[in-house]
Scaffold this motif. Sequence first.
Motif, PDB file in Angstrom:
ATOM      1  N   THR A  35       0.827  -1.210   0.000  1.00  0.00           N
ATOM      2  CA  THR A  35       0.000   0.000   0.000  1.00  0.00           C
ATOM      3  C   THR A  35       0.856   1.253   0.000  1.00  0.00           C
ATOM      4  O   THR A  35       0.550   2.224  -0.694  1.00  0.00           O
ATOM      5  N   THR A  36       1.947   1.229   0.790  1.00  0.00           N
ATOM      6  CA  THR A  36       2.862   2.380   0.831  1.00  0.00           C
ATOM      7  C   THR A  36       3.404   2.647  -0.574  1.00  0.00           C
ATOM      8  O   THR A  36       3.477   3.794  -1.035  1.00  0.00           O
ATOM      9  N   GLU A  37       3.731   1.551  -1.266  1.00  0.00           N
ATOM     10  CA  GLU A  37       4.224   1.633  -2.654  1.00  0.00           C
ATOM     11  C   GLU A  37       3.135   2.215  -3.562  1.00  0.00           C
ATOM     12  O   GLU A  37       3.404   3.072  -4.405  1.00  0.00           O
ATOM     13  N   ALA A  40       2.800   5.908  -2.997  1.00  0.00           N
ATOM     14  CA  ALA A  40       3.968   6.623  -3.528  1.00  0.00           C
ATOM     15  C   ALA A  40       3.868   6.790  -5.044  1.00  0.00           C
ATOM     16  O   ALA A  40       4.308   7.800  -5.601  1.00  0.00           O
ATOM     17  N   CYS A  41       3.280   5.767  -5.722  1.00  0.00           N
ATOM     18  CA  CYS A  41       3.211   5.811  -7.202  1.00  0.00           C
ATOM     19  C   CYS A  41       1.925   6.433  -7.726  1.00  0.00           C
ATOM     20  O   CYS A  41       1.794   6.681  -8.925  1.00  0.00           O
ATOM     21  N   GLN A  42       0.974   6.680  -6.822  1.00  0.00           N
ATOM     22  CA  GLN A  42      -0.376   7.083  -7.236  1.00  0.00           C
ATOM     23  C   GLN A  42      -0.394   8.343  -8.104  1.00  0.00           C
ATOM     24  O   GLN A  42      -1.021   8.357  -9.168  1.00  0.00           O
ATOM     25  N   ALA A  43       0.307   9.372  -7.650  1.00  0.00           N
ATOM     26  CA  ALA A  43       0.307  10.644  -8.406  1.00  0.00           C
ATOM     27  C   ALA A  43       0.873  10.425  -9.805  1.00  0.00           C
ATOM     28  O   ALA A  43       0.316  10.924 -10.795  1.00  0.00           O
ATOM     29  N   GLY A  88      -2.459  -4.952 -11.048  1.00  0.00           N
ATOM     30  CA  GLY A  88      -1.851  -4.624  -9.756  1.00  0.00           C
ATOM     31  C   GLY A  88      -2.899  -4.543  -8.651  1.00  0.00           C
ATOM     32  O   GLY A  88      -2.699  -5.043  -7.539  1.00  0.00           O
ATOM     33  N   ARG A  89      -4.062  -3.941  -8.998  1.00  0.00           N
ATOM     34  CA  ARG A  89      -5.152  -3.802  -8.019  1.00  0.00           C
ATOM     35  C   ARG A  89      -5.690  -5.175  -7.606  1.00  0.00           C
ATOM     36  O   ARG A  89      -5.833  -5.465  -6.408  1.00  0.00           O
ATOM     37  N   ILE A  90      -5.955  -6.035  -8.590  1.00  0.00           N
ATOM     38  CA  ILE A  90      -6.498  -7.378  -8.311  1.00  0.00           C
ATOM     39  C   ILE A  90      -5.495  -8.204  -7.498  1.00  0.00           C
ATOM     40  O   ILE A  90      -5.869  -8.938  -6.588  1.00  0.00           O
ATOM     41  N   GLU A  91      -4.229  -8.036  -7.816  1.00  0.00           N
ATOM     42  CA  GLU A  91      -3.175  -8.769  -7.082  1.00  0.00           C
ATOM     43  C   GLU A  91      -3.183  -8.359  -5.606  1.00  0.00           C
ATOM     44  O   GLU A  91      -3.103  -9.193  -4.707  1.00  0.00           O
ATOM     45  N   ARG A  92      -3.284  -7.048  -5.347  1.00  0.00           N
ATOM     46  CA  ARG A  92      -3.326  -6.549  -3.952  1.00  0.00           C
ATOM     47  C   ARG A  92      -4.566  -7.074  -3.240  1.00  0.00           C
ATOM     48  O   ARG A  92      -4.517  -7.498  -2.091  1.00  0.00           O
ATOM     49  N   LEU A  93      -5.702  -7.048  -3.956  1.00  0.00           N
ATOM     50  CA  LEU A  93      -6.959  -7.513  -3.371  1.00  0.00           C
ATOM     51  C   LEU A  93      -6.861  -9.011  -3.023  1.00  0.00           C
ATOM     52  O   LEU A  93      -7.254  -9.439  -1.940  1.00  0.00           O
ATOM     53  N   ALA A 256     -10.210   2.513  -4.765  1.00  0.00           N
ATOM     54  CA  ALA A 256      -9.417   2.508  -5.997  1.00  0.00           C
ATOM     55  C   ALA A 256      -8.210   1.570  -5.944  1.00  0.00           C
ATOM     56  O   ALA A 256      -7.827   0.991  -6.954  1.00  0.00           O
ATOM     57  N   GLY A 257      -7.616   1.426  -4.741  1.00  0.00           N
ATOM     58  CA  GLY A 257      -6.417   0.588  -4.627  1.00  0.00           C
ATOM     59  C   GLY A 257      -6.720  -0.885  -4.521  1.00  0.00           C
ATOM     60  O   GLY A 257      -5.893  -1.735  -4.857  1.00  0.00           O
ATOM     61  N   LEU A 258      -7.954  -1.198  -4.038  1.00  0.00           N
ATOM     62  CA  LEU A 258      -8.380  -2.607  -3.926  1.00  0.00           C
ATOM     63  C   LEU A 258      -9.629  -2.842  -4.771  1.00  0.00           C
ATOM     64  O   LEU A 258      -9.636  -3.680  -5.662  1.00  0.00           O
TER      65      LEU A 258
END
Length: 483
Positions: A35-37, A40-43, A88-93, A256-258
């Motif tokens: 999540t920290t990553e 950091a990359c979101q913007a 990337g989102r599905i992997e995190r989820l 959005a991240g998950l």
Amino acid sequence: MSETVGESRYTKELRTLVSKIHDATPIKDSLYEQTTEYFACQAGEDEKLIQLNSQLQAASQTDSKNAEQRQKKAQSNLKDYQLQLKKGRIERLHNLLKICDQILHLATGKDEQDSQRNCARLLGTLLLITPTENRKVGLFNQRTKHLYKAVLSLLLLERMVADNQISNQYVLKHAEHRIRSPKDKDEASQCPYRNHVLVPLLMTALMQDIGQYHPDAQRILKGPNGDLDEFRVLEKEQRLSLLKISYQQTLSYLKAGLGKNAYVGNSKQERDDFNQNEDEKLKFIFTLLKSSLDPQQSIGNLLKVPQVYTSVVLSTKAIYDYDSLPKAAMVLEKAAEKGALNKIAVDSFVRIVGYFPQGFGVTYIPKDSDRRDLDRYEYAIVTGLYPDNPQIPNCRTATKNLAFTQFGHSLRIGQENNLYYPQARKKLERMSKERLLEILSKLVSNFEERKELDLLPKCWHPYTYFSFAKHQNLWNKKTTKTN
């Protein structure tokens, strides 16, 4: 205790689970590192999407002879990038869902009693594998607290559903279709209540503090140059800013991240049902988070009450006061009196955990066979949930005749003999200093360092005792006696 330090298979499994949730390693594969990553990359990702959309727009507005080709290329670039982000989102989820599965596997038993014992073992082990006299206690607790809090949320939900204290229709709808005693793992994984209520609750509890890892929140915690102590007491304005950022970014990350899981298959009906379930699940997650800000909404207390309790038991403050751990439940009761927490939820919670947290080291005066007090104190560890009286913990003895043992028995320790309470300490105050020093010399390894400490300890630190594999099976079934 000259045997080798080691860990049982269960303790290793639990430690690994903690590191999958929150860790600090070069691989950066824990939930909190991922999540920290992401933050950091979101913007940069948002900027690239704007750029690719602009390129597509520019290509579709041009009249040159290769306009169609340019448009297709721009469309392909945008689609590829969107797919990359989705992957990337599905992997995190999926990582998060896998961890929720592991928690349920460890916490759920063949019946209610078995599940309670599994949860007591999980909570107790988490406290016992965390050093309590180390200057890095805050750091250890910061990584352990997410799992601890998630298990408490599960326990509170089960209690409140059983007592008809939950009015949320989504929860009640799925509770009706609960598979109480699944025949096997496959049937358990099909349970609607498990998938639509328990898993989302665990997801939310694990992710509740995730917004604190957004760069804006980290700037408040660690300062603009990253050199401040993140565990210091913040000024009021900083604290309010942090809470606001953390809450908004947690919501943003969950959306959005998950987000929602992706359907795999060919049936339109199945896909529609799947997507509807995912929408409802996400809505429930947001309801839990938003309601946690309003103490009078019982559903939000499933997060809020365990969060407040965990902040005391696994405190990340600069000074960690182990002696004050039994005050965690009292903190909740005071907050309920002031209307800062829901009283019904707090009463249910205290009924589950009592005043002494799982894994807490109790010092007590044992009795002889005629129920007379003996002239010494012994050590025990809190190992059972649902005490009959919150002030009388269900324990497992750790010493017998002032010698450490792996064959302790289950014991309910009353206030009159529990040295945490003044009336019990008074009983031993008439003993000579020599006798108290003699008892202490048998119970502590570093006696020379310890002999200046309180000769009538309110509690003890079982961390070293528990660091031996043979002392880690404190939850096997034994008949409980009353001291």
